[in-house]
Design an enzyme around this catalytic site. Structure first.
Site, short mmCIF file in Angstrom:
data_model
loop_
_atom_site.label_atom_id
_atom_site.label_comp_id
_atom_site.label_asym_id
_atom_site.label_seq_id
_atom_site.Cartn_x
_atom_site.Cartn_y
_atom_site.Cartn_z
N HIS A 122 -17.04 29.67 33.32
CA HIS A 122 -17.75 28.39 33.19
C HIS A 122 -17.21 27.73 31.93
O HIS A 122 -16.96 28.41 30.93
CB HIS A 122 -19.25 28.64 33.10
CG HIS A 122 -20.09 27.41 32.92
ND1 HIS A 122 -19.82 26.23 33.58
CD2 HIS A 122 -21.20 27.18 32.15
CE1 HIS A 122 -20.74 25.32 33.23
NE2 HIS A 122 -21.57 25.88 32.37
N GLY A 152 -22.17 36.88 41.38
CA GLY A 152 -21.31 38.06 41.29
C GLY A 152 -21.45 39.03 42.45
O GLY A 152 -20.46 39.57 42.93
N SER A 183 -36.81 19.76 65.07
CA SER A 183 -37.41 18.93 66.12
C SER A 183 -37.09 17.45 65.87
O SER A 183 -36.78 17.04 64.75
CB SER A 183 -38.93 19.12 66.14
OG SER A 183 -39.51 18.53 64.99
#
Length: 333
Positions: free
Chosen positions: A108, A134, A252
Site C-alpha cells: 500500500h 492475505g 425480484s
C-alpha cells in the site's frame, strides 16, 4: 485502458537465487512469504518474538529473526506492517541496514506517497498490492490461480525495479490473474477513498441508518437486522459475480424497481458533494496527517468511536442472531 501484465511478462528470474525479506507476518505477510517460498524464492521473516504472528511463522516452517538480520543481503524487502507504525520502524530498524541497490516493497502506498517514509536515492521503491486479503492471496495460489495485483514503481535506482516487482507479483500468483499498472498516488488515494466512502465508512453508515430508521418506527430489531445487515452479503455476492446488472437480473422486479427509483434519493447530489470533500481531504494529505496524529496521540477518538459502535443496538442484536446461524461461522471480537 490500464496496462496489464501476465506470467509471460513477469519472469521470476529477477528474484531467483536471491533473498526476499518480509517485515511482518500478518495478513499479507504470511501469504507473500509462503507463496514466494513455494515459487522457489529464499524468504526471511522479521517478526517480534513471543507474538501470535511469530508463532504462526514458526508453524509455517520459518525461523523469524530481527529486522536487521532479515534485511541484510536481501534483494527485496517487503514491508507489510500497519501503515501507522511503518515510518517509526523504518527509521529505527530498516533504514540503518539498507545498502545501495536493494528494493523496498510495499503493499500500500500510504507512507511513500504522503512522505512519511523517504528512502535514499540509491534504493528502489516498488509496490505490489493484491486486490484481496492475505488469506485469499494464499488460498488462490494453492489452487493454482492468483489474485489480481496492482504494480507501481516510485523509485528506480538501478533500472531493474520494475523487473523485481513483476517477479514478486509472479511469485505470489498475481501474474496468473493479471497485474495492473498504476502509481503510488493513484493506488493510495483511490484505496483510501474506497474504504472511507463506499466499502467501510459508507456501507456501515448506510446499514446503521437503515436499521435505526426501522427500529425507531417500531419494527422489531431482529427483523431490521436481517433486512439491513444480514442480507447485504446476498446482494454484494451477486454484484461481485456479475456487477449491478446481474444483481438486478437476480432479484425480484419489485426490488429492482425500488432500487432504480429510490436509490438515487438516498445517495443524492449532496452526498456526492461530501464524497468530493472527502476525496479532497485525502489528496491534500489532510486525512493522512489526521490519522497519524490520532495514532501518535494514543487513539482516544478512534477508541471512543469504535466502542460506541461496538455497543450499539445493531451490533448487540447481531451478536445474538449470529449464534443461531451455525452455517456462517460467526466471528466475534
Amino acid at each position: 485502458m490500464a496496462k496489464m501484465y501476465y506470467e509471460s511478462d513477469a519472469p521470476i528470474t529477477a528474484l531467483q537465487g536471491k533473498t526476499v525479506a518480509i517485515v511482518g507476518y500478518g495478513s499479507q505477510g504470511h501469504a507473500h512469504a509462503q507463496n514466494l517460498r513455494d515459487s522457489g524464492i529464499q524468504v526471511k521473516i522479521a517478526e517480534l518474538p513471543n507474538t501470535a504472528n511469530y508463532k504462526l511463522a514458526v508453524e509455517h516452517g520459518f525461523q523469524p529473526t530481527t529486522i536487521a538480520e532479515a534485511v541484510k543481503g536481501a534483494a527485496l524487502i517487503i514491508i507489510t506492517l500497519p501503515d501507522e507504525i511503518q515510518s517509526k520502524v523504518y527509521e529505527a530498524e530498516i533504514k540503518p541496514n539498507l545498502t545501495s541497490g536493494q528494493t523496498l516493497g510495499f503493499c500500500h502506498g500510504f507512507n511513500i506517497h504522503f512522505g512519511y517514509i523517504k528512502p535514499a536515492n540509491n534504493i528502489n521503491v516498488v509496490m505490489i498490492a493484491p486486490k484481496g486479503p492475505g488469506h485469499l492471496v494464499r488460498s488462490e495460489y494453492e489452487k493454482g490461480g492468483g489474485v489480481p495485483c496492482l504494480i507501481a514503481v516510485y523509485q528506480d535506482a538501478d533500472k531493474n525495479a520494475k523487473n523485481v516487482a513483476l517477479a514478486w507479483a509472479n511469485g505470489i500468483g498475481g501474474a496468473r490473474a493479471g497485474i495492473i499498472e498504476t502509481t503510488f498516488k493513484e493506488e493510495t488515494e483511490t484505496d483510501l477513498f474506497g474504504e472511507q466512502v463506499v466499502l467501510c465508512g459508507g456501507l456501515t453508515a448506510l446499514i446503521k441508518a437503515g436499521f435505526e430508521t426501522l427500529v425507531e418506527a417500531g419494527y422489531q430489531p431482529e427483523i431490521a437486522y436481517f433486512e439491513c445487515m444480514h442480507e447485504v452479503k446476498l446482494i454484494v455476492d451477486l454484484m461481485y459475480q456479475g456487477g449491478m446488472s446481474y444483481m438486478r437480473y437476480s432479484i425480484s422486479n419489485t426490488a429492482e424497481y425500488g432500487d432504480l427509483t429510490r436509490g438515487p434519493r438516498i445517495v443524492t447530489d449532496q452526498t456526492k458533494a461530501e464524497m468530493k470533500k472527502i476525496l479532497g481531504e485525502i489528496t491534500s494529505g489532510a486525512f493522512a496527517k489526521e490519522w497519524v496524529d490520532e495514532y501518535k496521540g494514543g487513539m482516544k477518538n478512534f477508541n471512543a468511536l469504535y466502542q460506541k459502535d461496538y455497543d450499539c443496538k445493531l451490533e448487540t442484536v447481531g451478536r445474538t442472531l449470529r449464534k443461531m446461524m451455525k452455517w456462517i461461522k460467526a466471528k466475534e471480537v
